[in-house]
Scaffold this active site. Sequence first.
Site, PDB file in Angstrom:
ATOM      1  N   ASP A 190     -37.135  -0.326   5.139  1.00 38.41           N
ATOM      2  CA  ASP A 190     -35.741   0.081   5.285  1.00 38.41           C
ATOM      3  C   ASP A 190     -35.587   1.501   5.823  1.00 38.41           C
ATOM      4  OD1 ASP A 190     -32.890  -0.561   4.994  1.00 38.41           O
ATOM      5  OD2 ASP A 190     -32.909   1.061   3.515  1.00 38.41           O
ATOM      6  N   ARG A 255     -43.093 -10.315  31.020  1.00 40.47           N
ATOM      7  CA  ARG A 255     -44.034 -11.404  30.754  1.00 40.47           C
ATOM      8  C   ARG A 255     -45.476 -11.019  31.078  1.00 40.47           C
ATOM      9  NH1 ARG A 255     -41.781 -16.978  33.094  1.00 40.47           N
ATOM     10  NH2 ARG A 255     -43.558 -17.682  31.820  1.00 40.47           N
TER      11      ARG A 255
END
Length: 323
Positions: A190, A255
Amino acid sequence: MAATKRRQKFMAVSGLKMKDFAASFDLQILNRGNDYEEAVLSITDVNRPGLQFLGFYDYFDPRRLQVIGKAEVMYLKGLTGAERKKAFDDLFLYDIPALVIARDLDCFPECLESAQEHERTLLRTPETTVDFTAHTIEFLNRKLAPCIGRHGVLMDVYGEGVMLTGDSGIGKSETAIELIMRGHRLVADDSVDIQRVSNQLIGTSPEMIRHYIELRGIGVIDVRQLFGMRAIKVESQIDLVVQLEQWDNNKFYDRLGIEDHYTEILDLQVPCVTIPVRPGRNLANIVEVAAMNNRHRRFGFNAAEELARRVDERANLGISKKN
């Protein structure tokens, strides 16, 4: 972009109180200066005032902690009492945080008298001058390092410090739990406190929430209690930032990975990859591969560049055969 820059702007720690430093090193107090409670160490360097005892105060920075050892003491022993008194008076005229005597050496009466007259802090340590100086610089580098807090999850994955970032609810904590179950270690969930130490970024968790993870639908869990000490790590260098975001069919995602991407934290460039999230993608697997690939790149191997090289060689070979 401007808002992002403002969020990433860091703040240096203003200083470490002299009393806290003395307590950390268990220093003996020979004289408590009038500013002992409020004086701060604001820079990481220390000074051995050998040149100052000779009267050379050009380029003298009084903010530094002053340390004397055997060399300085042997020189001062060769002076008369009046000369020693003047040497210490000249030093204590400056608003130094403290003078530390190393090796548990005896304090000259003139030194103690001058410190009392000028109300300067005088301390002593049993450590050698070299050891004390090295330990002090290392300690101050940590304590005075620039710092910033960032929303995210920091994991140690195959020895790589990987910080997961992204919008709330994107799956950072769930990915962290799966990584923990695979044997990797949690550093922070967090909120990640990041310090810049030299040219490294060191991340840790705020003390209040250390070892805890919040999982929607389950609540807060204590990773150390559930998975044991093997599942946690107090701090880690940040080697890679993984940005999680919802899959966007209209967005082009890299990619091949030929180009290196970075994000800036505390004025340092950190490798960054963006992972699109959609049902069916195993994020833990992808994060593991990203961590291993980042380590390979750091060691000089880039799979995308190797593939491009092979394609170029095959194309050149085909052209040569036609000719």
